[in-house]
Design a protein around this motif. Sequence first.
Motif, PDB file in Angstrom:
ATOM      1  N   ILE A  48       0.834  -1.203   0.000  1.00  0.00           N
ATOM      2  CA  ILE A  48       0.000   0.000   0.000  1.00  0.00           C
ATOM      3  C   ILE A  48       0.867   1.252   0.000  1.00  0.00           C
ATOM      4  CG2 ILE A  48      -1.722   1.319   1.281  1.00  0.00           C
ATOM      5  CD1 ILE A  48      -2.798  -1.222  -0.117  1.00  0.00           C
ATOM      6  N   GLU A  49       1.958   1.236   0.779  1.00  0.00           N
ATOM      7  CA  GLU A  49       2.840   2.404   0.776  1.00  0.00           C
ATOM      8  C   GLU A  49       3.439   2.633  -0.613  1.00  0.00           C
ATOM      9  OE1 GLU A  49       6.868   3.861   3.040  1.00  0.00           O
ATOM     10  OE2 GLU A  49       5.072   3.439   4.206  1.00  0.00           O
ATOM     11  N   LEU A  50       3.913   1.579  -1.249  1.00  0.00           N
ATOM     12  CA  LEU A  50       4.486   1.715  -2.588  1.00  0.00           C
ATOM     13  C   LEU A  50       3.441   2.191  -3.595  1.00  0.00           C
ATOM     14  CD1 LEU A  50       6.761  -1.460  -2.619  1.00  0.00           C
ATOM     15  CD2 LEU A  50       7.538   0.927  -2.738  1.00  0.00           C
ATOM     16  N   PHE A  51       2.220   1.694  -3.467  1.00  0.00           N
ATOM     17  CA  PHE A  51       1.124   2.113  -4.348  1.00  0.00           C
ATOM     18  C   PHE A  51       0.868   3.609  -4.212  1.00  0.00           C
ATOM     19  CE2 PHE A  51      -3.433   3.156  -4.405  1.00  0.00           C
ATOM     20  CZ  PHE A  51      -3.731   2.904  -5.733  1.00  0.00           C
ATOM     21  N   LEU A  52       0.758   4.096  -2.971  1.00  0.00           N
ATOM     22  CA  LEU A  52       0.467   5.509  -2.749  1.00  0.00           C
ATOM     23  C   LEU A  52       1.635   6.399  -3.177  1.00  0.00           C
ATOM     24  CD1 LEU A  52      -1.397   5.266   0.676  1.00  0.00           C
ATOM     25  CD2 LEU A  52      -2.402   5.841  -1.546  1.00  0.00           C
ATOM     26  N   ILE A  53       2.855   5.955  -2.893  1.00  0.00           N
ATOM     27  CA  ILE A  53       4.022   6.735  -3.308  1.00  0.00           C
ATOM     28  C   ILE A  53       4.065   6.866  -4.833  1.00  0.00           C
ATOM     29  CG2 ILE A  53       6.541   6.652  -3.485  1.00  0.00           C
ATOM     30  CD1 ILE A  53       6.601   5.673  -0.599  1.00  0.00           C
ATOM     31  N   LYS A  54       3.795   5.799  -5.529  1.00  0.00           N
ATOM     32  CA  LYS A  54       3.790   5.852  -6.995  1.00  0.00           C
ATOM     33  C   LYS A  54       2.758   6.853  -7.502  1.00  0.00           C
ATOM     34  CE  LYS A  54       3.226   2.961 -11.123  1.00  0.00           C
ATOM     35  NZ  LYS A  54       2.943   1.593 -11.627  1.00  0.00           N
ATOM     36  N   LYS A  55       1.566   6.844  -6.907  1.00  0.00           N
ATOM     37  CA  LYS A  55       0.510   7.765  -7.321  1.00  0.00           C
ATOM     38  C   LYS A  55       0.919   9.217  -7.065  1.00  0.00           C
ATOM     39  CE  LYS A  55      -2.729   4.863  -8.686  1.00  0.00           C
ATOM     40  NZ  LYS A  55      -3.230   4.856 -10.083  1.00  0.00           N
ATOM     41  N   ILE A  56       1.491   9.477  -5.891  1.00  0.00           N
ATOM     42  CA  ILE A  56       1.907  10.839  -5.550  1.00  0.00           C
ATOM     43  C   ILE A  56       3.011  11.304  -6.499  1.00  0.00           C
ATOM     44  CG2 ILE A  56       2.998  12.274  -3.774  1.00  0.00           C
ATOM     45  CD1 ILE A  56       1.636  10.299  -1.708  1.00  0.00           C
ATOM     46  N   GLN A  57       3.993  10.450  -6.728  1.00  0.00           N
ATOM     47  CA  GLN A  57       5.115  10.832  -7.586  1.00  0.00           C
ATOM     48  C   GLN A  57       4.678  11.090  -9.024  1.00  0.00           C
ATOM     49  OE1 GLN A  57       7.772   7.539  -6.816  1.00  0.00           O
ATOM     50  NE2 GLN A  57       8.913   8.695  -5.266  1.00  0.00           N
ATOM     51  N   GLN A  58       3.680  10.347  -9.492  1.00  0.00           N
ATOM     52  CA  GLN A  58       3.190  10.558 -10.854  1.00  0.00           C
ATOM     53  C   GLN A  58       2.505  11.917 -11.005  1.00  0.00           C
ATOM     54  OE1 GLN A  58       0.716   7.086 -11.394  1.00  0.00           O
ATOM     55  NE2 GLN A  58       2.355   5.926 -12.409  1.00  0.00           N
ATOM     56  N   SER A  59       1.764  12.321  -9.967  1.00  0.00           N
ATOM     57  CA  SER A  59       0.992  13.565 -10.049  1.00  0.00           C
ATOM     58  C   SER A  59       1.728  14.783  -9.514  1.00  0.00           C
ATOM     59  CB  SER A  59      -0.334  13.401  -9.286  1.00  0.00           C
ATOM     60  OG  SER A  59      -1.134  12.404  -9.873  1.00  0.00           O
ATOM     61  N   PHE A  60       2.635  14.576  -8.549  1.00  0.00           N
ATOM     62  CA  PHE A  60       3.326  15.687  -7.898  1.00  0.00           C
ATOM     63  C   PHE A  60       4.809  15.324  -7.737  1.00  0.00           C
ATOM     64  CE2 PHE A  60      -1.053  15.365  -6.397  1.00  0.00           C
ATOM     65  CZ  PHE A  60      -1.556  16.610  -6.781  1.00  0.00           C
ATOM     66  N   PRO A  61       5.530  15.208  -8.841  1.00  0.00           N
ATOM     67  CA  PRO A  61       6.887  14.652  -8.811  1.00  0.00           C
ATOM     68  C   PRO A  61       7.904  15.463  -8.012  1.00  0.00           C
ATOM     69  CG  PRO A  61       6.373  15.568 -10.977  1.00  0.00           C
ATOM     70  CD  PRO A  61       5.090  15.532 -10.208  1.00  0.00           C
ATOM     71  N   SER A  62       7.664  16.741  -7.791  1.00  0.00           N
ATOM     72  CA  SER A  62       8.650  17.565  -7.085  1.00  0.00           C
ATOM     73  C   SER A  62       8.450  17.568  -5.565  1.00  0.00           C
ATOM     74  CB  SER A  62       8.591  19.009  -7.592  1.00  0.00           C
ATOM     75  OG  SER A  62       7.346  19.605  -7.268  1.00  0.00           O
ATOM     76  N   GLU A  63       7.398  16.903  -5.087  1.00  0.00           N
ATOM     77  CA  GLU A  63       7.074  16.961  -3.665  1.00  0.00           C
ATOM     78  C   GLU A  63       7.614  15.739  -2.927  1.00  0.00           C
ATOM     79  OE1 GLU A  63       3.107  19.614  -4.646  1.00  0.00           O
ATOM     80  OE2 GLU A  63       2.846  17.730  -3.553  1.00  0.00           O
ATOM     81  N   ARG A  64       7.978  15.937  -1.672  1.00  0.00           N
ATOM     82  CA  ARG A  64       8.602  14.865  -0.890  1.00  0.00           C
ATOM     83  C   ARG A  64       7.556  14.044  -0.142  1.00  0.00           C
ATOM     84  NH1 ARG A  64      12.925  17.293   2.931  1.00  0.00           N
ATOM     85  NH2 ARG A  64      11.359  18.938   3.207  1.00  0.00           N
ATOM     86  N   ILE A  65       7.968  12.817   0.211  1.00  0.00           N
ATOM     87  CA  ILE A  65       7.040  11.868   0.842  1.00  0.00           C
ATOM     88  C   ILE A  65       7.706  11.239   2.060  1.00  0.00           C
ATOM     89  CG2 ILE A  65       5.636   9.794   0.522  1.00  0.00           C
ATOM     90  CD1 ILE A  65       5.902  10.374  -2.565  1.00  0.00           C
ATOM     91  N   MET A  66       6.993  11.242   3.186  1.00  0.00           N
ATOM     92  CA  MET A  66       7.420  10.555   4.398  1.00  0.00           C
ATOM     93  C   MET A  66       6.474   9.375   4.626  1.00  0.00           C
ATOM     94  SD  MET A  66       7.517  11.912   8.384  1.00  0.00           S
ATOM     95  CE  MET A  66       8.531  13.343   8.017  1.00  0.00           C
ATOM     96  N   THR A  81       6.297  21.266   0.176  1.00  0.00           N
ATOM     97  CA  THR A  81       5.114  20.411   0.330  1.00  0.00           C
ATOM     98  C   THR A  81       5.563  18.988   0.601  1.00  0.00           C
ATOM     99  OG1 THR A  81       3.819  21.823  -1.145  1.00  0.00           O
ATOM    100  CG2 THR A  81       3.001  19.589  -0.770  1.00  0.00           C
ATOM    101  N   VAL A  82       5.045  18.433   1.685  1.00  0.00           N
ATOM    102  CA  VAL A  82       5.422  17.095   2.144  1.00  0.00           C
ATOM    103  C   VAL A  82       4.166  16.253   2.345  1.00  0.00           C
ATOM    104  CG1 VAL A  82       6.488  15.779   4.026  1.00  0.00           C
ATOM    105  CG2 VAL A  82       7.513  17.943   3.288  1.00  0.00           C
ATOM    106  N   TRP A  83       4.180  15.054   1.802  1.00  0.00           N
ATOM    107  CA  TRP A  83       3.112  14.066   2.025  1.00  0.00           C
ATOM    108  C   TRP A  83       3.575  13.129   3.141  1.00  0.00           C
ATOM    109  CZ3 TRP A  83      -1.206  13.488  -1.500  1.00  0.00           C
ATOM    110  CH2 TRP A  83      -1.190  14.386  -2.567  1.00  0.00           C
ATOM    111  N   ILE A  84       2.690  12.856   4.082  1.00  0.00           N
ATOM    112  CA  ILE A  84       3.012  11.973   5.199  1.00  0.00           C
ATOM    113  C   ILE A  84       1.972  10.859   5.219  1.00  0.00           C
ATOM    114  CG2 ILE A  84       3.422  11.809   7.685  1.00  0.00           C
ATOM    115  CD1 ILE A  84       3.970  14.815   7.699  1.00  0.00           C
TER     116      ILE A  84
END
Length: 259
Positions: A48-66, A81-84
């Motif tokens: 699930i984490e990998l799924f969500l990270i892939k979706k975020i990176q596809q739509s918002f590639p410059s934003e970081r993810i925790m 902008t940070v996704w947690i």
Amino acid sequence: MDFQKRHALIKEWMREAASMILASFQEELTVEVKTHRNDLVTNMDKAIELFLIKKIQQSFPSERIMGEEGFGNQFQDLKGTVWILDPIDGTLNFVKQKRNFAIMLAVYHDGIGQMGYIYDVIEKELYWGMKDQGAFCNEEKLPVVEDVSLKEGLVAINSGMFATNRYHTTEMGLASSGVRMVGSAGIETVHVASGRLAAYLSYSLCPWDIAAGKVIAEEVGLVYKKLNGEAVDLLNNNGIIVATPKAYQEILTEYLLKK
């Protein structure tokens, strides 16, 4: 920040992730121990984490993810902008009960919560909040919470805290209308936000346990602080209390700061 675009995408992603989790009930889980026997991770947490990270990176590639499982970025600050995200909050419940767990995701900008989402997968309840726009359960807006006192409300307390009377939680529980324990920081936080509890306390939560719930809680008038009354630090673990203003003040002065 385009809130509506993000909101539509996040709702879609979370429901897709929930479908993946529900489908996993028909399969054999791979379960591993992280730090101790009650701290588990499964193949679904990672998926699930990998799924969500892939979706975020596809739509918002410059934003970081925790992310809880470590597939995101490394952090020394919360600039930009940070996704947690927490792919399955309440993994022990997921493994043992197949209920009482949630998917959690938040968007912060320069350390300030902008959007928070907690999806109770089994109940099909998506709690969400946007800064200065209120909080909702599915599409129904949550009212500002009634400011009940400790004695007028139920409290949720981390089981380890309560069992050892840490921070005088036994006396706190006796002073309340009753103690309830679920075992998911996200679900217990939204139970406070929806008026079912006066307070929730836990002594060690990670940033991904906190980020989404904090946004939702503050949008309905709750206090969300460390156990010592200081502001939450999303770069470190925190003991936290989320409560109505009256219950917060009582709990802080009469129990948490008591020697």
